[in-house]
Design an enzyme around this catalytic site. Sequence first.
Site, PDB file in Angstrom:
ATOM      1  N   ASP A  58      22.801 -39.352  31.994  1.00 50.41           N
ATOM      2  CA  ASP A  58      24.239 -39.579  32.147  1.00 50.41           C
ATOM      3  C   ASP A  58      25.039 -38.294  31.943  1.00 50.41           C
ATOM      4  O   ASP A  58      26.052 -38.071  32.606  1.00 50.41           O
ATOM      5  CB  ASP A  58      24.709 -40.642  31.155  1.00 50.41           C
ATOM      6  CG  ASP A  58      24.251 -42.040  31.551  1.00 50.41           C
ATOM      7  OD1 ASP A  58      23.865 -42.231  32.723  1.00 50.41           O
ATOM      8  OD2 ASP A  58      24.286 -42.940  30.690  1.00 50.41           O
ATOM      9  N   ALA A 174      31.849 -46.067  27.166  1.00 54.55           N
ATOM     10  CA  ALA A 174      31.337 -44.949  26.377  1.00 54.55           C
ATOM     11  C   ALA A 174      32.051 -44.887  25.016  1.00 54.55           C
ATOM     12  O   ALA A 174      32.080 -45.864  24.282  1.00 54.55           O
ATOM     13  CB  ALA A 174      31.494 -43.650  27.171  1.00 54.55           C
ATOM     14  N   SER A 178      33.036 -47.790  21.787  1.00 55.32           N
ATOM     15  CA  SER A 178      32.476 -47.710  20.435  1.00 55.32           C
ATOM     16  C   SER A 178      33.543 -47.822  19.353  1.00 55.32           C
ATOM     17  O   SER A 178      33.228 -48.124  18.198  1.00 55.32           O
ATOM     18  CB  SER A 178      31.697 -46.404  20.260  1.00 55.32           C
ATOM     19  OG  SER A 178      32.564 -45.292  20.185  1.00 55.32           O
TER      20      SER A 178
END
Length: 276
Positions: A58, A174, A178
């Site tokens: 990624d 991403a 979080s």
Amino acid sequence: MKLGICSRPDRPVAIGAARTAAAWLRREGHEAREVTLDSATLARDLAGAEVVCVFGGDGTMLRAARTIAPLGLPLLGVNLGRLGFLTGTSVDEFGGTAAEVLGGRYTCEDRTLLEAHVTRAGEPLYDVRALNDLVVARGAQVRAIHVDVRIDGDPFTVYWADGLIVATATGSTAYAFSVGGPLILPTARDIVVVPIAPHLSFGNAVVLDPDQRLELELQDEPARLSVDGQEEHDLRTGDHVEIRRSELVARFVRTSTMRPFLRLLRQKILKEGEQT
């Protein structure tokens, strides 16, 4: 059909896999041009290519999206990393995926990019572009910072937090996720703003329309601007960061055999395993 075969110069495994793939393509009668993302002649080397196959994880896809977006070329991510959220196929599956692409059996999925214009005392410092997110956060000192936020020129709020994430839909899975941000389907053009550990200030995520303009003014230092978690720039008190959706997009190759996003989401984030 000419394919670009791209890797990072600091990833020997990816370079080896890219070379193997390029050799196979040539044996099959196709033109394959090997390039690295740091090449000073990248645009010239990829001239005439219809698709760029990016070997890595990624992180490599993030770098490739920022670098190759101005060329308008679609990216086919070939996963060699751990997560593989941005890649479309694996090394083992590359032959079958490449056959679909070479046969014209693919579509392109446009992903939003953000761009930031940074000024100091009214003078331009630099411009950056991001696929996942732009993050204004505290520097070396462990303390919160104040960030004054305006939307389309109108005052919104002053965050007192460890930092502020401005993410695309692609980046919503991403860093923004979080710290409690929403999941947004990657083809959406919305922009999400998520504070990091807010203290006595507005703590909810905010989703902006695609064409809204965000202005951040730093009221404390030291602080930093992070670009996709890969580039960092120092910020000082009074620095002004203007963020908006870029006119450029990152184009991702999609084929019928690739996992749909929701299935990938269940497997990678919701941990529900592969489902049919």
